[in-house]
Structures are given as structure tokens and as C-alpha cells.
Write a protein that holds these residues in place. Structure first.
Motif, mmCIF file in Angstrom:
data_model
loop_
_atom_site.group_PDB
_atom_site.id
_atom_site.type_symbol
_atom_site.label_atom_id
_atom_site.label_comp_id
_atom_site.label_asym_id
_atom_site.label_seq_id
_atom_site.Cartn_x
_atom_site.Cartn_y
_atom_site.Cartn_z
ATOM 1 N N LEU A 567 -82.337 36.927 -13.137
ATOM 2 C CA LEU A 567 -83.193 36.274 -12.141
ATOM 3 C C LEU A 567 -83.945 35.139 -12.837
ATOM 4 O O LEU A 567 -84.700 35.373 -13.783
ATOM 5 N N VAL A 568 -83.700 33.912 -12.372
ATOM 6 C CA VAL A 568 -84.365 32.731 -12.935
ATOM 7 C C VAL A 568 -85.502 32.334 -12.006
ATOM 8 O O VAL A 568 -85.277 32.079 -10.815
ATOM 9 N N VAL A 569 -86.738 32.273 -12.557
ATOM 10 C CA VAL A 569 -87.922 31.923 -11.765
ATOM 11 C C VAL A 569 -88.524 30.653 -12.347
ATOM 12 O O VAL A 569 -89.023 30.643 -13.484
ATOM 13 N N ASP A 570 -88.432 29.542 -11.602
ATOM 14 C CA ASP A 570 -89.003 28.267 -12.056
ATOM 15 C C ASP A 570 -89.243 27.390 -10.842
ATOM 16 O O ASP A 570 -88.390 27.321 -9.945
ATOM 17 N N ASP A 571 -90.395 26.725 -10.796
ATOM 18 C CA ASP A 571 -90.715 25.906 -9.629
ATOM 19 C C ASP A 571 -90.059 24.526 -9.689
ATOM 20 O O ASP A 571 -90.096 23.782 -8.710
ATOM 21 N N GLU A 572 -89.461 24.147 -10.848
ATOM 22 C CA GLU A 572 -88.772 22.868 -10.960
ATOM 23 C C GLU A 572 -87.313 23.033 -10.502
ATOM 24 O O GLU A 572 -86.528 23.765 -11.115
ATOM 25 N N THR A 573 -86.953 22.318 -9.432
ATOM 26 C CA THR A 573 -85.616 22.452 -8.849
ATOM 27 C C THR A 573 -84.523 22.082 -9.847
ATOM 28 O O THR A 573 -83.502 22.785 -9.965
ATOM 29 N N ASN A 574 -84.726 21.003 -10.581
ATOM 30 C CA ASN A 574 -83.700 20.561 -11.538
ATOM 31 C C ASN A 574 -83.471 21.602 -12.625
ATOM 32 O O ASN A 574 -82.331 21.829 -13.055
ATOM 33 N N GLY A 596 -93.555 32.674 -7.553
ATOM 34 C CA GLY A 596 -93.777 34.079 -7.879
ATOM 35 C C GLY A 596 -93.519 35.014 -6.724
ATOM 36 O O GLY A 596 -92.944 36.104 -6.902
ATOM 37 N N CYS A 597 -93.916 34.625 -5.510
ATOM 38 C CA CYS A 597 -93.710 35.490 -4.344
ATOM 39 C C CYS A 597 -92.221 35.690 -4.063
ATOM 40 O O CYS A 597 -91.768 36.806 -3.778
ATOM 41 N N GLU A 598 -91.462 34.595 -4.136
ATOM 42 C CA GLU A 598 -90.020 34.690 -3.904
ATOM 43 C C GLU A 598 -89.367 35.553 -4.977
ATOM 44 O O GLU A 598 -88.444 36.330 -4.699
ATOM 45 N N ALA A 599 -89.859 35.436 -6.208
ATOM 46 C CA ALA A 599 -89.306 36.239 -7.307
ATOM 47 C C ALA A 599 -89.522 37.722 -7.051
ATOM 48 O O ALA A 599 -88.623 38.548 -7.259
ATOM 49 N N VAL A 600 -90.723 38.087 -6.573
ATOM 50 C CA VAL A 600 -91.016 39.497 -6.295
ATOM 51 C C VAL A 600 -90.115 40.009 -5.175
ATOM 52 O O VAL A 600 -89.587 41.127 -5.241
ATOM 53 N N ILE A 614 -85.825 35.515 -16.373
ATOM 54 C CA ILE A 614 -86.360 34.362 -17.109
ATOM 55 C C ILE A 614 -87.489 33.804 -16.247
ATOM 56 O O ILE A 614 -87.241 33.212 -15.193
ATOM 57 N N LEU A 615 -88.724 34.023 -16.686
ATOM 58 C CA LEU A 615 -89.896 33.825 -15.826
ATOM 59 C C LEU A 615 -90.778 32.699 -16.354
ATOM 60 O O LEU A 615 -91.303 32.765 -17.468
ATOM 61 N N ASP A 616 -90.916 31.652 -15.529
ATOM 62 C CA ASP A 616 -91.864 30.580 -15.849
ATOM 63 C C ASP A 616 -93.280 31.099 -15.584
ATOM 64 O O ASP A 616 -93.543 31.733 -14.552
ATOM 65 N N SER A 623 -98.766 33.351 -9.482
ATOM 66 C CA SER A 623 -98.500 32.928 -10.859
ATOM 67 C C SER A 623 -97.493 33.849 -11.532
ATOM 68 O O SER A 623 -97.243 34.973 -11.087
ATOM 69 N N GLY A 624 -96.912 33.350 -12.627
ATOM 70 C CA GLY A 624 -95.967 34.158 -13.380
ATOM 71 C C GLY A 624 -96.591 35.443 -13.880
ATOM 72 O O GLY A 624 -95.937 36.501 -13.888
ATOM 73 N N ARG A 625 -97.870 35.374 -14.288
ATOM 74 C CA ARG A 625 -98.565 36.572 -14.767
ATOM 75 C C ARG A 625 -98.650 37.634 -13.672
ATOM 76 O O ARG A 625 -98.348 38.817 -13.891
ATOM 77 N N GLU A 626 -99.074 37.221 -12.463
ATOM 78 C CA GLU A 626 -99.217 38.170 -11.358
ATOM 79 C C GLU A 626 -97.853 38.670 -10.888
ATOM 80 O O GLU A 626 -97.695 39.853 -10.542
ATOM 81 N N ALA A 627 -96.883 37.772 -10.869
ATOM 82 C CA ALA A 627 -95.534 38.192 -10.473
ATOM 83 C C ALA A 627 -94.988 39.215 -11.464
ATOM 84 O O ALA A 627 -94.375 40.225 -11.075
#
Length: 685
Positions: A567-574, A596-600, A614-616, A623-627
Motif C-alpha cells: 500500500l503506497v500512501v502519498d499525496d503527490e500524484t506523480n 491518511g483517511c483513504e489509506a485507513v 510505504i507511508l508518507d 496525517s501519516g502519524r495518525e493514519a
């Protein structure tokens, strides 16, 4: 004879009708005039004693004060002729006590037969024969008494009114002296208070003239307070020929209200908070202001420092944010360049251009790291570093600056040597030792550098202050140079000590090395003999941080392919697209989330399927911490590789300690693939 005040008319009339001679009247008149002119209490009492001695030719005089509250008498002033012994004087004690009781009723006491009471003369010594006590009244209140004794029988009028008038007059004089004394004390207390104020205080009239100034203001101006009076305030305080524009004194005169301004005063440029309050006469006409100037120069400096700190903190926050966003952009550049390079053949000429892009992106990444360092405002920022990499980097630099007759060799007994330190300072320390070795081998020679892991026990650490038992890195640097003599060996770490010729050395190199080693909680020893070379041994504690195992280069097999689900979590589309393509090409199944919400949500649906996240750390909405916290609650054993454009810091430490790795943007795709493979192979599920 000059008279201050004439004898009261009623006294003149009474004494003239009761047997006082003209001389006595003149004496009485002069005495009372002198008393009337006296001001201070001491002067008044001395004049009273002197006047009564001349008026009554007394040999013993006591002026006593009466305290109605305590009903006690106390001596104010006295006189005793040298012709009388103390025993004679003490004999009056009983008579005075009797007289005091009489005076309480407001009546004088006259006794001219002390010979009978006192006894016959002895040894031809004269004895006191007469006694006179006068009540002292002030505003019809008894304030004391005068007690006189003489060796003769004076011509004392029998009418008590004369004595009462004299007692009243003396009582009034003493009362006035007391009042004057109280006024003087009050004035002195006010002046002392006025002058003790640490602020500058002045009274300024309507024409801007200083009427009064305290010592603080006078001292500030380098003048005596009397020299300040009468001067224009704007001339003294501002060196101006007219009032300043924001003058609070002028505002108070105009508005009839208190005014306060921050003003630069005096030639020294100090800043003062000047407050003025209007002053009025009985007719409520404004006559000037009370002026108070409080020095706020230091306060303004502290205020400026605080503003500067706040500004720098804001700049640091902004720089950190810029560096984070910059790293994300660089990751797209570096990542796609690395990805494209993987897709083309090694012989394709475009690979060189891609390598230029990679190199430029990595250099830009170093610039962003400098921005992050500025954001933390750290001059010395220890972090886990691989010391062997520092040695390799330093040797490459050093080898280009030395004569070919000198060879440099290094040997790493242990491949990874992770310590907590500042890479720049450690590299500088290494370079300084090697430069000293070069200078010790003018005809050529060899430098050998070696690192190894050692375990220091208590027997060793007890002999070296500052060391504790544990695992250390031992760095050995030896040369084949001329060596160091015994008399110089103990001084080589002292600042400015050098054995080189004038102009060839500052003597700061090895002292700086010593300081760097100490700041890294280590020790440095030197072993040398003349013509036998020199060896430096440096012990530095190995890192105990969990981050050691995350930041060092992982060692895995060359096969970077896998079949796990990530699971790749990053807010940058590229970046998400790049990582998706990259991981898919290497056999991984990939889910992607933009926050973060979508990742959860995705993890909740596929929690048993996903092998690695892989969590940004910086993501919108959650946030990544809360997720990460929520995901761990869903499945505690999930493996997580953290990623961020920020450097890892203490705020991230709680997450870092529980995660399986951390990779900082920008990074090459090869580095990511190696770390992913390392986490999946070497971490339990």
C-alpha cells in the motif's frame, strides 16, 4: 541692642509692677527675642538655657519634655555649673519629682529655703539655696518644664502670672521648633524619596523650564541637580532648540491629560518611556507637569531579540515547508530519471543525460537538507552516520591534495560503523589528522586508516575519564613520519602549540580534533616516538538509536523482485504513479492512497492481504502519524516503511521506533527497491 521681637506687652506690664529692675527687663526682653528668632530645636534649647542662666543667674538648669501618653518626663537639655558636685545635682531628684507633680496642675513652684531641706554647707563648699520650676505650655497643653536651682536667693516675683507667661512663651517657642523639626523631617523624607527614585523625575513649568529634578536625572545629564533647574527640558534631554514633535509635556499642557511616549533621549541615544501628568494651582490653572522618564533601552533590545527570534522561527518554519515541498518535487525528478534509466539499455546514449539529471537532483537534495538544518537552527546536529562512508569521502578529497610519494590506505574490519555524530565535523577531524601526517612525511611515506568495533570493559573505561563500558568504534590513523618527541607529545592538543616553522601552522588543527572527539563523547590517544611514526587511536561510542538500522544502506540480495502486496500512501500524484509503475514492474501488487483517511479505508478492506505500507508522514485530512496509529490498531504486526521530505526528528521518533524503516526524499528508485526488499525479507510479518 537689636531686638528680634519685643517683650510681650502683658509681660512688660506685670514685671514692671512687680519689682523687676530695668536691667532685668532688658535681659528678659533680649532673651525672649533670641528665643523667638531660633528655629532648630537644638538652637532653641541652647538659647533657652543661656537666657535663663542670665535672667535668673541659675547654677543648675534642666529642660524636660512631658509625654502625656506614657506620663513620663525626659531630659531635653541641661546645665550644671562646675562648682557643684554630682551629689549636689542628684540631691535635686526628689525636689524635681515633687515639682513635676506640681507642674501637672499647671502651676510654677518656687523654693528659696533649700538650705534647710538640703543641710548645712560642708568644707566651705557652696550649696544650692533656691529652686524654681516653670510649666511649659503650648496651646494650653503641658509639654514639659524648666527646673532651675541656684546658690543664691534671687529676686523672684511672687506673682505666679509672670512665671506662667514666661513658661507659655518658652513652651510656644519649643512647640514651634518641634513643628519646624517635623516639617524639615517631612521635607527631607520627601527629598530623599524623590532622589531615590531610579527613574528620572522632574517638575516642568508651562515654559518648558525644569523647576526641580531628582538626582537620577541630574546624574544622567552629568550635572548637579541645582544646575538643571531653570534649563529648558528639550535642550538638556534632546539637544534641541525647540520642543520635539511628540513631546508628552506639550500634549499634557494642551489636552490637560496625562501623556506617554517612547522617546530617544540624551546624547547616548537611550530609549525612555516618558510620562507627563498635568499640575494645577488652587485656581485649577495648569502650571506645568510632573515628568517621569523610565529607561526601556534594555527592554527594547530584548523585544527586538524576541521579534528577531520569532522572525527566524517563522523563516525556519517556512524554509522547512519549502524544503519538504522541494524534496517532493525532486523525488519526481530523481525518481522518474532513475525509472527511465532502468527501462533503457546500458548502451543507450541517453543514459548519460539521465545521470546528469540524477546528479543535479541529488545536489538539489543536499541543498534542501541545508534548508532543513536551518529550519531546526542546529549548528551541531548529531545523527546516525556510517563512519566508513566518511572515511571514504575524506580519502578521495585528501588524495587529490598530496604528493604522489605519500600513499593512503584504509581498511574496514566491520563493514557498517554507525555512530551518532556530525558528518562535517568528523570529516574535518579526519582531514586535520591526515594533513598533520602529510607534513610529518616531507620525503614521502604511508598513511593507514582502520576502523573496527571494540567492546570496552570497566577496567579500560576506569582509566579514561568520560568513557562508559559498551561498544565503541576504534579509529586508527598511523603514519610513517618523523614522529613526536616525548616533551612535545603531551602538548600536541593544546591550542596554538606547533612544532612547525613560523608561518607554516597555527597550532589549532589537533586542538580542534580533540574538541570534536570530546563533543562526540569519545577519547583520542596518541602513540609516537621520534623517527618511528605516529598513531592516533580514537574511540567513539556506537549508535544505540533504532534509526541506525533504518538509515544505513540495507544489504540484500541483488534480486529486487517480489510478489507481495504493498500500500503506497502519498499525496503527490506523480510520486504515487511512479511508485505504482516501479513496484508493478518488479512484480508487486500495489494499492495507492492519496491521504491518511483513504489509506485507513483501503487497509481496513485489505488488511490481511497487504504485506507492507510505504507511508508518507505528511498527508492531508489525516496525517501519516495518525493514519499509522489507526492502522496499527487494525493490525498490529503490519510492516511500515516511512517516507518524508522532512528529516527524521524527535517529533517523529515514536513512530520511527515502531516502524521497519525510513527513507528520506528525494531518493533513487534503486534505493527504494533495496529497502523494500530488505524490510520484506528481514522483518517478521
Amino acid at each position: 541692642m537689636a531686638m528680634g521681637l519685643a517683650l510681650p506687652v502683658q509681660v512688660k506690664k506685670v514685671v514692671s509692677e512687680n519689682g523687676f529692675s530695668e536691667d532685668s527687663m532688658c535681659t528678659l526682653n533680649a532673651a525672649m527675642s533670641n528665643l523667638a528668632r531660633a528655629i532648630s530645636m537644638k538652637e532653641v534649647l541652647i538659647n533657652i538655657v543661656s537666657s535663663l542662666r542670665h535672667l535668673f543667674n541659675s547654677d543648675v538648669i534642666q529642660i524636660m519634655e512631658y509625654q502625656p501618653g506614657s506620663k513620663t518626663w525626659s531630659l531635653l537639655e541641661g546645665f550644671c555649673s562646675a562648682a557643684y558636685y554630682q551629689s549636689d545635682f542628684r540631691a535635686l531628684t526628689g525636689i524635681i519629682e515633687t515639682a513635676q507633680t506640681k507642674l501637672l496642675g499647671g502651676f510654677p513652684l518656687v523654693m528659696d529655703d533649700l538650705e534647710i531641706i538640703y543641710g548645712l554647707p560642708q568644707n566651705n563648699h557652696p550649696r544650692l539655696k533656691s529652686f524654681l520650676a516653670l510649666p511649659l505650655l503650648d496651646k494650653n497643653k503641658l509639654i514639659g518644664g524648666v527646673f532651675m536651682a541656684a546658690a543664691h536667693k534671687p529676686n523672684i516675683p511672687q506673682q505666679g502670672c509672670i512665671l506662667l507667661l514666661l513658661g507659655n512663651f518658652i513652651g510656644n517657642v519649643i512647640g514651634n521648633a518641634k513643628l519646624f523639626h517635623m516639617v524639615e523631617n517631612a521635607k527631607k523624607e520627601w527629598e530623599d524619596t524623590f532622589d531615590s527614585i531610579s527613574d528620572m523625575v522632574a517638575i516642568i513649568d508651562k515654559d518648558f523650564n525644569i523647576v526641580r529634578a531628582n538626582k537620577t536625572m541630574a546624574n544622567k545629564l552629568g550635572k548637579h541637580p541645582r544646575e538643571v533647574v531653570g534649563k529648558k527640558c528639550y535642550e538638556l534631554m534632546h539637544c534641541q532648540t525647540h520642543p520635539i514633535n511628540n513631546c508628552p509635556h506639550a500634549k499634557s499642557l494642551k489636552n490637560r491629560e496625562s501623556s506617554s511616549e517612547e522617546i530617544v533621549c540624551f546624547p547616548d541615544g537611550t530609549i525612555h518611556q516618558v510620562t507627563t501628568s498635568p499640575m494645577y494651582n488652587k485656581q485649577r490653572e495648569i502650571i506645568g507637569t510632573a515628568h517621569i522618564a523610565h529607561d526601556i533601552t534594555e527592554h527594547k533590545k530584548l523585544e527586538q531579540q524576541l521579534l528577531q527570534m520569532q522572525k527566524m522561527e517563522s523563516l525556519g518554519t517556512m524554509a522547512g515547508g519549502i524544503a519538504h515541498d522541494f524534496n517532493n518535487l525532486l523525488e519526481g525528478i530523481l525518481g522518474y530519471a532513475s525509472y527511465i534509466k532502468q527501462q533503457i539499455s546500458p548502451n543507450n546514449p541517453i543514459r548519460k543525460e539521465l545521470e546528469v539529471i540524477e546528479d543535479s537532483a541529488e545536489k538539489a537534495g543536499k541543498l534542501s537538507k541545508q534548508l532543513l538544518t536551518f529550519a531546526r537552527q542546529e549548528k551541531y546536529s548529531p545523527k546516525p552516520v556510517n563512519f566508513n562512508k566518511i572515511v571514504e569521502s575524506m580519502v578521495k578529497l585528501f588524495s587529490r591534495t598530496i604528493d604522489k610519494t605519500i600513499s593512503v590506505h584504509y581498511n574496514f574490519i566491520d563493514k557498517d560503523m554507525i555512530i551518532d555524530g556530525d558528518a562535517g565535523q568528523l570529516e574535518q577531524a579526519l582531514l586535520n589528522i591526515c594533513l598533520n601526517a602529510r607534513d610529518a612525511m616531507p620525503k614521502g611515506g604511508k598513511i593507514e586508516i582502520e576502523t573496527r568495533t571494540v567492546c570496552l570493559d570497566e577496567n579500560f573505561t576506569h582509566q579514561h575519564v568520560g568513557l562508559r563500558p559498551g561498544h565503541y568504534m576504534l579509529l586508527s590513523i598511523s603514519d610513517t613520519g618523523m614522529g613526536i618527541s616525548a616533551k612535545h607529545k603531551d602538548k600536541i592538543f593544546e591550542p596554538f602549540f606547533t612544532t612547525k616553522a613560523s608561518g607554516q601552522g597555527t597550532g589549532l588543527g589537533l586542538s580542534m580534533v580533540y574538541g570534536i572527539v570530546k563533543s562526540h563523547k569519545g577519547i583520542i590517544n596518541v602513540y609516537s616516538e621520534p623517527n618511528q611514526g605516529t598513531a592516533f587511536k580514537i574511540f567513539l561510542p556506537l549508535s544505540r538509536e533504532r534509526l541506525d538500522n533504518m538509515t544505513k544502506q540495507p544489504t540484500v540480495s541483488k534480486n529486487l523482485r517480489g510478489n507481495e502486496t504493498i500500500l503506497v500512501v502519498d499525496d503527490e500524484t506523480n510520486i504515487r504513479k511512479l511508485m505504482g509503475k516501479l513496484l508493478n514492474n518488479y512484480g508487486y501488487k500495489v494499492y495507492m492512497a492519496g491521504d491518511g483517511c483513504e489509506a485507513v479505508d483501503i487497509f481496513r478492506q485489505h488488511s490481511q492481504e497487504i504485506d507492507l505500507i510505504i507511508l508518507d508522514m505528511i498527508t492531508p485530512r489525516l496525517s501519516g502519524r495518525e493514519a499509522y496509529k489507526t492502522i496499527k490498531e487494525i493490525r498490529s504486526g503490519i510492516r511500515v516503511l516511512l517516507s518524508s521530505g522532512y528529516s527524521p526528528d524527535n517529533q517523529m521518533q515514536d513512530v520511527l521506533e515502531d516502524a521497519q524503516g525510513f527513507i528520506q526524499k528525494p531518493y533513487r528508485v534503486e534505493d527504494l527497491l533495496v529497502m523494500v526488499r530488505d524490510v520484506l525479507q528481514n522483518s517478521g510479518r
